[in-house]
Write an enzyme that holds these catalytic residues in place. Structure first.
Site, PDB file in Angstrom:
ATOM      1  N   LYS A   1       0.831  -1.209   0.000  1.00  0.00           N
ATOM      2  CA  LYS A   1       0.000   0.000   0.000  1.00  0.00           C
ATOM      3  C   LYS A   1       0.867   1.261   0.000  1.00  0.00           C
ATOM      4  CE  LYS A   1      -2.924   2.501   3.365  1.00  0.00           C
ATOM      5  NZ  LYS A   1      -1.928   3.477   3.856  1.00  0.00           N
ATOM      6  N   ASN A   2       1.859   1.307   0.886  1.00  0.00           N
ATOM      7  CA  ASN A   2       2.655   2.526   1.031  1.00  0.00           C
ATOM      8  C   ASN A   2       3.599   2.765  -0.147  1.00  0.00           C
ATOM      9  OD1 ASN A   2       1.436   3.149   3.449  1.00  0.00           O
ATOM     10  ND2 ASN A   2       3.034   2.204   4.702  1.00  0.00           N
TER      11      ASN A   2
ATOM     12  N   ARG B   1      -3.824  10.490   4.249  1.00  0.00           N
ATOM     13  CA  ARG B   1      -2.663  11.362   4.154  1.00  0.00           C
ATOM     14  C   ARG B   1      -1.828  11.122   2.900  1.00  0.00           C
ATOM     15  NH1 ARG B   1       0.429  14.760   7.013  1.00  0.00           N
ATOM     16  NH2 ARG B   1       2.664  14.763   6.580  1.00  0.00           N
TER      17      ARG B   1
ATOM     18  N   CYS C   1      -5.799   8.485   9.390  1.00  0.00           N
ATOM     19  CA  CYS C   1      -6.003   7.888  10.710  1.00  0.00           C
ATOM     20  C   CYS C   1      -5.626   8.861  11.813  1.00  0.00           C
ATOM     21  CB  CYS C   1      -5.162   6.621  10.852  1.00  0.00           C
ATOM     22  SG  CYS C   1      -5.694   5.265   9.786  1.00  0.00           S
TER      23      CYS C   1
ATOM     24  N   ARG D   1       0.701  14.855  12.127  1.00  0.00           N
ATOM     25  CA  ARG D   1       1.625  14.541  11.040  1.00  0.00           C
ATOM     26  C   ARG D   1       1.855  15.826  10.263  1.00  0.00           C
ATOM     27  NH1 ARG D   1      -1.049   8.964   8.976  1.00  0.00           N
ATOM     28  NH2 ARG D   1      -2.972  10.019   9.511  1.00  0.00           N
TER      29      ARG D   1
ATOM     30  N   ILE E   1       3.496  19.051   8.109  1.00  0.00           N
ATOM     31  CA  ILE E   1       3.982  19.210   6.734  1.00  0.00           C
ATOM     32  C   ILE E   1       5.140  20.202   6.676  1.00  0.00           C
ATOM     33  CG2 ILE E   1       1.694  18.697   5.809  1.00  0.00           C
ATOM     34  CD1 ILE E   1       1.640  21.778   5.050  1.00  0.00           C
ATOM     35  N   ASP E   2       5.724  20.541   7.835  1.00  0.00           N
ATOM     36  CA  ASP E   2       6.774  21.553   7.852  1.00  0.00           C
ATOM     37  C   ASP E   2       7.969  21.169   6.995  1.00  0.00           C
ATOM     38  OD1 ASP E   2       7.055  19.545   9.860  1.00  0.00           O
ATOM     39  OD2 ASP E   2       8.648  20.704  10.800  1.00  0.00           O
ATOM     40  N   LEU E   3       8.338  19.895   6.995  1.00  0.00           N
ATOM     41  CA  LEU E   3       9.484  19.472   6.195  1.00  0.00           C
ATOM     42  C   LEU E   3       9.175  19.494   4.705  1.00  0.00           C
ATOM     43  CD1 LEU E   3      10.904  16.519   8.336  1.00  0.00           C
ATOM     44  CD2 LEU E   3      11.520  18.938   8.381  1.00  0.00           C
TER      45      LEU E   3
ATOM     46  N   ASP F   1       4.037   0.760  12.214  1.00  0.00           N
ATOM     47  CA  ASP F   1       2.836   0.146  11.648  1.00  0.00           C
ATOM     48  C   ASP F   1       2.646  -1.316  12.057  1.00  0.00           C
ATOM     49  OD1 ASP F   1       1.918   2.402  10.423  1.00  0.00           O
ATOM     50  OD2 ASP F   1       2.806   1.965   8.482  1.00  0.00           O
TER      51      ASP F   1
ATOM     52  N   ARG G   1      -8.863  -0.051   4.311  1.00  0.00           N
ATOM     53  CA  ARG G   1      -7.917   0.909   3.744  1.00  0.00           C
ATOM     54  C   ARG G   1      -6.531   0.305   3.575  1.00  0.00           C
ATOM     55  NH1 ARG G   1      -7.018   5.906   6.960  1.00  0.00           N
ATOM     56  NH2 ARG G   1      -5.613   6.206   5.200  1.00  0.00           N
TER      57      ARG G   1
END
Length: 443
Positions: free
Chosen positions: A47-48, A117, A141, A146, A148-150, A332, A424
């Protein structure tokens, strides 16, 4: 390291034939526990990995084909995100075809991006392809913040203008220019977004302290098959030499095996004192997990480059687990490991270092008789003789899998609700478990 074979594909036109799948909110899994798992199971594509490759396909003004694609809700939702951008997407069996020739929209809406995400990674390829993007802030989830600064900092260093307002990230770049980018933490999402944006940047981009997950290697190999120039994926430093959009073309790629699905089946085997074979799995990607399973008392044999056997004859032993970025123990699989440790001999300590809210399975495991105390980011798990069936509610993808693992090993009947989380991330999980001898069905 997993190195799938890639080849180019001749351009062709495709039509949209599938729709986003939904799950009945009242559906539940009924599990009658206590039956040892036995037999063989084929592991699905990751999935990832596939979700990020689907996003990368919009880099090319051509047709791309992804194979070994798992049948997941997230895959269908990513297809909808890409369709919103003007691409054509066909999902036929375990194959996805993406024709991004006529990409004409550069906004990924809140309606879909807020649900998972991974869709946020369309930001990078949109910037590379069109020099503009408007992408809703991500959801998914509820396992913790999580940020998003990076992502933002890395794209700005490539020359993008970033403005965040009204729940959207607005990004523009007249041209992207290669840069040296250091990530304060090895974020896989930021690594992927920056890497994809840099594909068409002028000159060379170097990402330092990059995430090293094997799914990033899969993504880089797919982009290289499209004509990109990426080296070092899977290491601390990734180097991207920019190419022009005209240099990018269609490609065919087979998705790597899902190490997280594999780990879930392995923990299920331990929970049930089972003996199973996993086919289509790369054991090299699971060394940190296999090490802990050996500590618990499982017997693991690597039979071939793509298969392994796991046996568990006795009650599990206690052990301590700390989640870490790859190649450490994956966050995970933390919940599934905890489900097994609830009946281990002795006391275990599980420390979560990635997400602050990733002990959401604890309350439900307690309903089944587990003795777990949480303090900060550490959970003390005192083994009990057995778990007993109960009605439990899923809170996220991996917590739902943990409840299934717990139910398989428990005495009595367990009912797992909120199955949209499970669907999912797992490709027909209950059908695969039934084939291994589990008494499990969906009602």
């Amino acid at each position: 390291m997993y190195k799938p074979v890639m080849q180019e594909v001749e351009p062709k036109k495709v039509e949209i034939i599938d729709k986003v799948q939904t799950v009945d909110a009242d559906e539940r899994l009924i599990i009658r526990g206590g039956r040892p798992l036995s037999g063989s199971v084929k592991i699905a594509g990751a999935k990832n990995s596939v979700l990020k490759m689907m996003a990368a396909a919009i880099l090319s003004n051509d047709v791309c084909v992804l194979k070994n694609v798992p049948d997941l809700t997230d895959v269908h939702m990513m297809a909808e995100v890409i369709r919103q951008l003007g691409a054509k997407v066909t999902i036929a069996g375990n194959e996805v075809t993406i024709d991004a020739t006529n990409l004409n929209n550069f906004e990924a809406s809140y309606e879909l991006v807020s649900q998972f995400r991974a869709s946020f990674v369309v930001l990078g390829p949109l910037l590379a392809r069109a020099g503009q993007a408007k992408v809703a802030l991500p959801g998914g989830c509820a396992i913790g913040e999580r940020r998003i600064d990076l992502h933002e900092r890395g794209l700005k260093l490539l020359g993008a203008e970033i403005n965040i307002e009204y729940g959207y990230v607005n990004a523009k770049a007249a041209r992207l220019i290669g840069s040296r980018i250091y990530l304060d933490r090895p974020s896989h999402g930021a690594t992927e977004n920056i890497m994809m944006a840099a594909v068409t940047a002028e000159g060379q981009t170097i990402i330092e302290n990059a995430a090293q997950e094997p799914e990033i290697v899969d993504l880089a190999e797919f982009i290289n098959a499209m004509g990109g120039k990426i080296s070092g994926a899977g290491t601390y430093q990734i180097v991207i030499d920019g190419v022009s959009l005209a240099d990018l073309h269609g490609a065919v790629k087979s998705t790597m095996p899902d190490r997280l699905e594999a780990g879930t089946f392995m923990f299920a085997a331990i929970a049930t004192h089972g003996d199973i074979m996993l086919e289509g799995v790369d054991a090299h990607l699971l060394y940190s997990v296999i090490s802990k399973m050996s500590d618990i008392g499982a017997e693991i044999s690597i039979l071939a480059p793509d298969s392994l056997r796991i046996r568990s004859r006795n009650n599990p032993r206690s052990t301590d687990i700390t989640t870490q970025p790859y190649p450490g123990f994956p966050t995970d699989l933390q919940a599934q490991a905890m489900a097994v440790l609830t009946t281990a001999e002795g006391t275990s300590i599980v420390t979560e270092t990635i997400y602050e809210n990733r002990f959401m399975q604890v309350a439900e495991l307690r309903r089944m008789g587990a003795d777990i105390t949480v303090t900060g980011n550490a959970a003390v798990v005192k083994g009990v003789p057995r778990l007993t069936g109960a009605e439990v509610r899923s809170s996220d993808i991996r917590a739902s899998a943990a409840l299934v693992v717990a139910g398989l090993g428990a005495q009595g009947v367990t009912e797992v609700t909120e199955l949209h989380h499970l669907d999912r991330g797992y490709d027909h999980l209950e059908a695969k478990l039934r084939a291994l001898g589990a008494d499990i069905y969906r009602r």
